[in-house]
Design a protein around this motif. Sequence first.
Motif, PDB file in Angstrom:
ATOM      1  N   TRP A   1      14.680  14.388  61.787  1.00 17.39           N
ATOM      2  CA  TRP A   1      14.435  14.408  60.543  1.00 17.39           C
ATOM      3  C   TRP A   1      12.818  14.328  60.465  1.00 17.39           C
TER       4      TRP A   1
ATOM      5  N   TYR B   1       8.243  19.691  52.503  1.00 23.85           N
ATOM      6  CA  TYR B   1       9.569  19.233  52.185  1.00 23.85           C
ATOM      7  C   TYR B   1       9.690  18.798  50.835  1.00 23.85           C
ATOM      8  N   SER B   2      10.700  19.137  50.032  1.00 29.15           N
ATOM      9  CA  SER B   2      10.915  18.592  48.790  1.00 29.15           C
ATOM     10  C   SER B   2      12.286  17.785  48.679  1.00 29.15           C
ATOM     11  N   ILE B   3      12.402  16.512  48.311  1.00 31.50           N
ATOM     12  CA  ILE B   3      13.701  16.147  48.469  1.00 31.50           C
ATOM     13  C   ILE B   3      14.785  16.559  47.652  1.00 31.50           C
ATOM     14  N   ALA B   4      14.209  17.464  46.669  1.00 30.70           N
ATOM     15  CA  ALA B   4      15.310  17.846  45.491  1.00 30.70           C
ATOM     16  C   ALA B   4      16.016  19.377  46.036  1.00 30.70           C
ATOM     17  N   LYS B   5      15.335  19.787  47.172  1.00 24.27           N
ATOM     18  CA  LYS B   5      15.863  21.067  47.941  1.00 24.27           C
ATOM     19  C   LYS B   5      16.615  20.715  49.308  1.00 24.27           C
TER      20      LYS B   5
ATOM     21  N   LEU C   1       6.533   7.136  48.927  1.00 26.61           N
ATOM     22  CA  LEU C   1       7.297   6.750  47.690  1.00 26.61           C
ATOM     23  C   LEU C   1       6.916   6.730  46.600  1.00 26.61           C
ATOM     24  N   VAL C   2       5.462   6.569  46.366  1.00 27.30           N
ATOM     25  CA  VAL C   2       4.983   6.218  45.074  1.00 27.30           C
ATOM     26  C   VAL C   2       4.407   7.710  44.502  1.00 27.30           C
ATOM     27  N   SER C   3       3.815   8.596  45.560  1.00 26.10           N
ATOM     28  CA  SER C   3       3.105   9.827  45.112  1.00 26.10           C
ATOM     29  C   SER C   3       3.985  10.767  45.604  1.00 26.10           C
ATOM     30  N   GLY C   4       5.274  10.540  46.058  1.00 27.36           N
ATOM     31  CA  GLY C   4       6.451  11.460  46.353  1.00 27.36           C
ATOM     32  C   GLY C   4       5.875  12.534  47.368  1.00 27.36           C
ATOM     33  N   ARG C   5       4.785  12.254  48.351  1.00 27.53           N
ATOM     34  CA  ARG C   5       4.624  13.047  49.481  1.00 27.53           C
ATOM     35  C   ARG C   5       5.276  12.749  50.678  1.00 27.53           C
ATOM     36  N   HIS C   6       6.475  13.308  50.735  1.00 30.10           N
ATOM     37  CA  HIS C   6       7.189  12.781  51.782  1.00 30.10           C
ATOM     38  C   HIS C   6       6.874  13.441  53.307  1.00 30.10           C
TER      39      HIS C   6
ATOM     40  N   SER D   1       3.799  11.604  54.547  1.00 27.66           N
ATOM     41  CA  SER D   1       4.001  10.284  54.948  1.00 27.66           C
ATOM     42  C   SER D   1       4.649  10.232  56.205  1.00 27.66           C
ATOM     43  N   THR D   2       5.629  11.356  56.315  1.00 22.96           N
ATOM     44  CA  THR D   2       6.367  11.279  57.801  1.00 22.96           C
ATOM     45  C   THR D   2       5.353  11.549  58.745  1.00 22.96           C
TER      46      THR D   2
ATOM     47  N   GLU E   1      14.717   8.124  56.156  1.00 22.59           N
ATOM     48  CA  GLU E   1      14.085   9.535  55.960  1.00 22.59           C
ATOM     49  C   GLU E   1      15.282  10.705  56.207  1.00 22.59           C
TER      50      GLU E   1
ATOM     51  N   GLU F   1      10.739   4.638  41.983  1.00 25.00           N
ATOM     52  CA  GLU F   1      10.833   4.704  43.640  1.00 25.00           C
ATOM     53  C   GLU F   1      12.527   4.341  43.802  1.00 25.00           C
TER      54      GLU F   1
ATOM     55  N   LYS G   1      12.239  15.399  39.076  1.00 24.60           N
ATOM     56  CA  LYS G   1      12.843  15.486  40.555  1.00 24.60           C
ATOM     57  C   LYS G   1      14.506  15.719  40.121  1.00 24.60           C
TER      58      LYS G   1
ATOM     59  N   GLY H   1      16.037  19.059  41.155  1.00 26.22           N
ATOM     60  CA  GLY H   1      16.916  19.093  42.309  1.00 26.22           C
ATOM     61  C   GLY H   1      18.266  19.336  41.983  1.00 26.22           C
TER      62      GLY H   1
ATOM     63  N   HIS I   1      20.534  17.331  40.349  1.00 28.86           N
ATOM     64  CA  HIS I   1      21.027  15.912  40.737  1.00 28.86           C
ATOM     65  C   HIS I   1      21.749  15.575  39.511  1.00 28.86           C
TER      66      HIS I   1
ATOM     67  N   ASP J   1       5.839  16.875  42.521  1.00 31.91           N
ATOM     68  CA  ASP J   1       4.822  16.934  43.834  1.00 31.91           C
ATOM     69  C   ASP J   1       4.292  18.239  44.491  1.00 31.91           C
TER      70      ASP J   1
ATOM     71  N   ALA K   1      -2.478  12.092  41.478  1.00 33.47           N
ATOM     72  CA  ALA K   1      -2.068  10.641  41.893  1.00 33.47           C
ATOM     73  C   ALA K   1      -3.270  10.005  42.711  1.00 33.47           C
TER      74      ALA K   1
ATOM     75  N   GLN L   1      -4.884   6.630  41.457  1.00 36.59           N
ATOM     76  CA  GLN L   1      -4.781   5.529  42.410  1.00 36.59           C
ATOM     77  C   GLN L   1      -6.175   4.999  42.724  1.00 36.59           C
TER      78      GLN L   1
END
Lengths: 306, 552
Positions: free
Chosen positions: A39, A47-51, A267-272, A275-276, B31, B107, B133, B137, B139, B486, B494, B498
């Motif tokens: 991953w 990447y969007s976690i929704a897709k 996690l806070v800003s949702g930029r997966h 951050s990866t 992840e 979160e 989301k 998504g 969900h 996002d 954001a 912040q």
Amino acid sequence: MFQYRTGQMKALLKQWQLQSMVIPGIIWMFIFCYIPMFWLIIAFMDYSIAKPLFDSPFVGLKHFQDFLSDERFWRSIRNTLGMSSIKLILGFPIPILFALLLNEIRSLRFKRTVQTISYLPHFIAWTIFGGIALNWLGEGGVINQLMMAIGVQEREILFNSEPKYFWWITFFTDTLKETGWSAIIYIAAISGIDPGLYEAAELDGANRWQRMWHITIQSIRPTIAILFILAVSGILGSNFEQIFMLKNNMNMRMAESLDLYIYNMGLVSGRHSFSTAVLFARSIVALGLLFLANSTAKKLTGDSIF
Amino acid sequence: MKRNLLKPGLTLVLATSLALGMAACSNSSSESSPTPQPTDSTQPPSEVKLNPEEPAWKLDTSPVDLTWFVGANWYGQTWGDSLASKYVTEKTGVNIKLEVPSGEANEHVTLMMTSGKLPDLISMGSWENAVKKLWEGDHVYALNELADQYDPYFFKVAGEGSLKWYRQENGNTYGVPNDSYSPTLMHETGMTAANQTFLVRKDLYEEMGSPDLSTPEGFLNALQLLKDKYPEYKGQPISPFFAQGNVPYGMTEFLQNLLAVPHEQDGKVYDRVTDPDYIAWLKTFRTAYERGLINVDFLVDSDTQVEEKTNNARYFMMVREWNGMAAVNPMLAASANPDSYYIAVDGPKNSKGDAPKLFPGNMDGWMVTMISKSTKNPERAIRFLTYLASEEGQRDLFLGKEGETWEMVGDKPQLKPEMVDLQENDIEKMEKQYGILDTYWMMRNPVIINQWRPAKAPVLKQMEDFANERADIDSGIYKGLDPQGDSDVAVSWARIAQNWEEVMPELITAKNEAEFDKVFDNFLDRRSSYGFDKVMEHRQTELDARKAKMAE
């Protein structure tokens, strides 16, 4: 073990019951450490976690460029290195000293009691321990009371609101909580030393200091070396729970470690993906550090992991 | 010899290091990707004929368990122990398992989304990133589709207004809000659901001669007086000031509302942070800090520390929502210092002395409730939601069981006097034992329940009236214009938000005005380098879209 060198396979087969015990561990490691590595690919995607995964476009090194040009990233590197260095330089010898001191205690009961008390804080979660620490450091807290009673300071200081104290707060709270626990490994190593060595040295007229220096320390040297190598490779890591509990808007400047940065971005800003990418880069550097520390230790002391 | 001695120790070290290595590796396992969701695992609609005039929950009251995630970590109620919840379970067969996040709801839900396992029902703050989301998504179920399939009665009770408000571009509505107030309703009833108040500790404020707090000079003078004469009051050390929700809320949006900073000027979204009155007040806070009149405790205290100070009435003044005081104020009024409770007074005002323009309730409501696609019982879930949204369900949860907690007086249900008494004196017992009134607020509809609500205790009513009088009913539309999700513009926002959280404390603790200006100018520069123009554009588009929706 060395006498089996010629027939290692034979030996392995002979011990199959014992050797097979490692299999669950290997499977576990494969599932939880190796499969997730796949991953890391999202570091190169938007990447969007929704897709679903491959609906996201590849963007190459965009996220790497992004974080390298973010001053907040460099700030988090500085903070991580700062806190880790303090922990490494000042904090690393503390459990060793503690174990040595403990080893010199004659009364077994007293020794056991001290040891148990010293590692109890380890079992308190940081969420609790951090809360306690905040009360100590805050208004009317024990530290302010003490400092004012002995005349070091005149009025109350909100220690946790001053960025300059933050690294030291993490160091002291960590030492307080983990010294006893970290000492266990040295105590175990010390207890493996042959008492005959001490007896012989005593007969030769060595005093306690000499015995401690020439026998105890020399015997646990490999343990120290290995733990040091691991500590160095972990220099880009930080104690996330601890910092998360103690940080606030005022000390954020000095508190945001790389881990917290990754968390805030991911996690806070949702930029997966972003951050990866940071995590990926960090792991590579950590691996490099591991090799560096290992070869240095090998050269200096002859002890190493591989 | 030496080598052999070392081995046991060495093995130990290696074993531990392996264990540590594993622990470190396991971090990365979070992840993983969402597992594919069963799109529709349910059986084809049953043979039963659905009647849009009849609630469908009556068709099936066999026992079923549903998990319900409530996105508020402070929410401590349980289901099944209180009278109201037992009654509802008995009636509908639905047993609820309430879940709350351990930390931040946003979160928590994001994590659950990555794992692909969501609770059956989800209630979340309508402003939260994760809500969008969940919708985008796929969900959660489209409620209109579920209702078509299993319970058309839903359309009758859900309220066309809020369904339309939450309708997405694809024509679907994914959530029902609670506490949703339309401007018409607020104009009609005068109940605005406004929460924001400026509070002072009553006895202390009056003993100080009810000082003026609405101008910077008055504010500083009052603080000076407090420092000189009342560092301790009735045995308690006094903290001069508190702002709820720290920098992003109490010291920003909330304070701006108190100062009646406009949201819009000549049809253009206004950049409220740069408003001269707002900056003047931030400078006042800086001066107060420089003179040692306030400390920075309100910027660093943890929730527990705040709670401890509030419960002992140790704050002199607070920028705080009054409903957060609903439990504390009666408690203080009943304490050894019966006048130590908090009252709402005029706090900071702008240079023209305008009355505050406080946020009223709005169409967004507070939380939205959704049905996740992980649920095995979508038909029971939608029927249950329909029931809760209906007048019957609202009554069962808000009032409890007829004859036990309420009775008909004339043609109107009325809470029994002992319940009213309990609400005033032992709200905890009321919630635990009876579970009525605001215990289960996830589907609370003010239009229905406000007619049954008993009169508030005077110590609460004073604050509520204050907020109602100063609410700007038409400003609900400006709430939460900021980009979420996002997208690039959301990332820009954001980063800016912040950064503001760190800059504000620097402003307040700046050594002098020149440094204040420097820090603020730096912030403005940084803000535009992060892409603030795009954020403003987004706000404008969002506002225009909302206006269009309202006009429909």
